[in-house]
Write a protein that holds these residues in place. Structure first.
Motif, mmCIF file in Angstrom:
data_model
loop_
_atom_site.group_PDB
_atom_site.id
_atom_site.type_symbol
_atom_site.label_atom_id
_atom_site.label_comp_id
_atom_site.label_asym_id
_atom_site.label_seq_id
_atom_site.Cartn_x
_atom_site.Cartn_y
_atom_site.Cartn_z
ATOM 1 N N ALA A 1 3.608 9.893 -9.835
ATOM 2 C CA ALA A 1 2.915 10.099 -11.110
ATOM 3 C C ALA A 1 2.248 11.475 -11.155
ATOM 4 O O ALA A 1 2.312 12.172 -12.175
ATOM 5 C CB ALA A 1 1.875 8.999 -11.323
ATOM 6 N N GLU A 2 1.625 11.895 -10.057
ATOM 7 C CA GLU A 2 0.998 13.212 -10.017
ATOM 8 C C GLU A 2 2.030 14.325 -10.147
ATOM 9 O O GLU A 2 1.810 15.312 -10.860
ATOM 10 C CB GLU A 2 0.209 13.373 -8.719
ATOM 11 N N ALA A 3 3.161 14.167 -9.473
ATOM 12 C CA ALA A 3 4.216 15.180 -9.558
ATOM 13 C C ALA A 3 4.783 15.252 -10.974
ATOM 14 O O ALA A 3 5.052 16.346 -11.495
ATOM 15 C CB ALA A 3 5.323 14.870 -8.557
ATOM 16 N N PHE A 4 4.956 14.111 -11.615
ATOM 17 C CA PHE A 4 5.467 14.090 -12.984
ATOM 18 C C PHE A 4 4.475 14.732 -13.945
ATOM 19 O O PHE A 4 4.874 15.486 -14.838
ATOM 20 C CB PHE A 4 5.776 12.656 -13.401
ATOM 21 N N ARG B 1 0.830 -1.212 0.000
ATOM 22 C CA ARG B 1 0.000 0.000 0.000
ATOM 23 C C ARG B 1 0.862 1.259 0.000
ATOM 24 O O ARG B 1 0.552 2.226 -0.684
ATOM 25 C CB ARG B 1 -0.938 0.009 1.204
ATOM 26 N N LEU B 2 1.938 1.233 0.749
ATOM 27 C CA LEU B 2 2.842 2.383 0.796
ATOM 28 C C LEU B 2 3.497 2.603 -0.565
ATOM 29 O O LEU B 2 3.599 3.743 -1.036
ATOM 30 C CB LEU B 2 3.906 2.172 1.877
ATOM 31 N N ARG B 3 3.907 1.538 -1.226
ATOM 32 C CA ARG B 3 4.491 1.656 -2.569
ATOM 33 C C ARG B 3 3.472 2.209 -3.557
ATOM 34 O O ARG B 3 3.798 3.060 -4.389
ATOM 35 C CB ARG B 3 5.011 0.304 -3.049
ATOM 36 N N ASP B 4 2.231 1.741 -3.481
ATOM 37 C CA ASP B 4 1.190 2.259 -4.378
ATOM 38 C C ASP B 4 0.953 3.747 -4.150
ATOM 39 O O ASP B 4 0.782 4.514 -5.095
ATOM 40 C CB ASP B 4 -0.121 1.490 -4.180
ATOM 41 N N GLU B 5 0.940 4.152 -2.883
ATOM 42 C CA GLU B 5 0.727 5.564 -2.574
ATOM 43 C C GLU B 5 1.887 6.410 -3.091
ATOM 44 O O GLU B 5 1.678 7.485 -3.671
ATOM 45 C CB GLU B 5 0.576 5.746 -1.070
ATOM 46 N N ILE B 6 3.096 5.932 -2.917
ATOM 47 C CA ILE B 6 4.268 6.661 -3.410
ATOM 48 C C ILE B 6 4.243 6.731 -4.926
ATOM 49 O O ILE B 6 4.516 7.782 -5.513
ATOM 50 C CB ILE B 6 5.570 6.009 -2.886
#
Length: 90
Positions: free
Chosen positions: A18-21, A8-13
């Protein structure tokens, strides 16, 4: 339990990256430059992608040796640079 937490932590990161990119790309596309000029013309990106596709085919059919491949991709780079500069002047 820690495996699911890690997943879950990896998915959130991944989502945050992706949003920052996406935000970075949106900002970059608003800046002037040869890529932006070619996208506004509309044909520039197709020409560049077409030369890369033809270069890939030419590389596959080229005789063995690094010299032929260097000439092929050097010519492609020259064509793309000239095309993008011409698109920027319009």
């Amino acid at each position: 339990m820690s495996d699911s937490l890690d997943a879950r932590l990896r998915d959130e990161i991944d989502d945050q990256v992706a949003e920052a990119f996406d935000a970075y790309l949106s900002d970059r596309l608003t800046e002037p430059g040869p890529l932006r000029a070619s996208l506004t013309v509309g044909r520039g990106a197709r020409v560049v992608l077409g030369t890369v596709a033809l270069g890939t085919l030419a590389t596959a059919l080229a005789p063995p040796g690094i010299a032929a491949v260097c000439w092929i991709w050097g010519a492609i780079a020259a064509v793309d640079i000239v095309w993008l500069r011409a698109a920027r002047r319009r």
